[in-house]
Design an enzyme around this catalytic site. Sequence first.
Site, mmCIF file in Angstrom:
data_model
loop_
_atom_site.group_PDB
_atom_site.id
_atom_site.type_symbol
_atom_site.label_atom_id
_atom_site.label_comp_id
_atom_site.label_asym_id
_atom_site.label_seq_id
_atom_site.Cartn_x
_atom_site.Cartn_y
_atom_site.Cartn_z
ATOM 1 N N LYS A 50 -36.010 -50.484 -3.037
ATOM 2 C CA LYS A 50 -37.051 -50.874 -3.814
ATOM 3 C C LYS A 50 -37.841 -49.158 -4.408
ATOM 4 O O LYS A 50 -37.666 -48.962 -5.473
ATOM 5 C CB LYS A 50 -38.460 -51.209 -3.344
ATOM 6 N N GLN A 94 -45.693 -53.447 2.294
ATOM 7 C CA GLN A 94 -44.307 -54.374 2.943
ATOM 8 C C GLN A 94 -44.874 -55.197 3.953
ATOM 9 O O GLN A 94 -45.365 -54.722 5.067
ATOM 10 C CB GLN A 94 -43.359 -53.237 3.348
ATOM 11 N N ASP A 117 -47.291 -56.753 -5.888
ATOM 12 C CA ASP A 117 -46.778 -58.010 -5.304
ATOM 13 C C ASP A 117 -47.551 -59.325 -5.600
ATOM 14 O O ASP A 117 -46.916 -60.279 -5.384
ATOM 15 C CB ASP A 117 -47.010 -57.612 -3.559
#
Length: 279
Positions: A50, A94, A117
């Site tokens: 990412k 994460q 997200d």
Amino acid sequence: MPATLLDGKALAASIRAEARNALAAISVRPGLAVVLVGDDPASRVYVRNKVRACEETGIYSELHALPADTGEHDVRERVQALNRDPRIHGILVQLPLPAAFDAARVLAAVSPRKDVDGLHAENLGALVAGRAKLIPCTPAGILRLLDHAAIPIAGRHAVVIGRSTIVGKPAALLLLQRDATVTICHSKTQDLGAQARRADILVVAAGRPKLVGADMVKPGACVIDVGTHRLPDGSLVGDVDFAAAREVAGWITPVPGGVGPMTVAMLILNTIAAAGAPR
Ligand code: NAD
């Protein structure tokens, strides 16, 4: 005739190239911070990919790798500092977090405006209401893949296997918003095969290698495989038995090269959107 491949790698590359060109033409430099707690090897690989993809696109990025014994309070404080940081427009925590953490509480600490997200309750609520600006990256990538291949959604029967907050539930909501008739299956669903065989669009996000075989696929259906599993021999497989299912399906995503790269491309678009820059 074997199914048509839905090439997520190629589509993601073109989305990233467009984003790079758009960013080169403006003065805003979007910034992404990725917060990683602990040393889960798979998470490290995802995070590295990412960050690298962001750098290549012209997005400023920071990796905040915190040791496994960092307390939840300290992680939330780090997130709050990033909320205040003007260079940072997107924050990604994460998952999974260490088992002792209350993940919902950590995600709630992320400013909804920086929640690339799409997992903050405010953004999930907006998704339910059909007015989300930041949509979870994997389901958003699935919809882009379907649209790119001009796969009809309205009026079709979509079956989503998996009900996680990050993939299954938002994928089902997005398909519903596009007027599919949606069935959500999960670990307690009875006769999964019978449900799956009704699908014109079958999204598989169960985290079970090769759960879906050819006998669970309706001829001509579109099969989207979200699962990612590294086998002992180093190869990657999905939740679908690809070789068998592609003989029955009309379209199918490969693993690797299907949903995974699309997830990263959507993260880039969400970061650009969070920065308020044109895409
Ligand atoms: P999760 O473990 O949070 O959820 C799995 C879901 O599948 C649960 O809702 C469970 O009820 C359901 N399930 C489990 N076994 C089942 C079975 N036998 N029959 C029916 N339903 C079953 O997982 P997740 O975070 O949603 O991820 C799912 C998979 O997708 C994992 O393999 C993960 O690595 C992968 N993933 C890939 C990407 C990507 O970008 N490619 C992104 C996110 C997740």
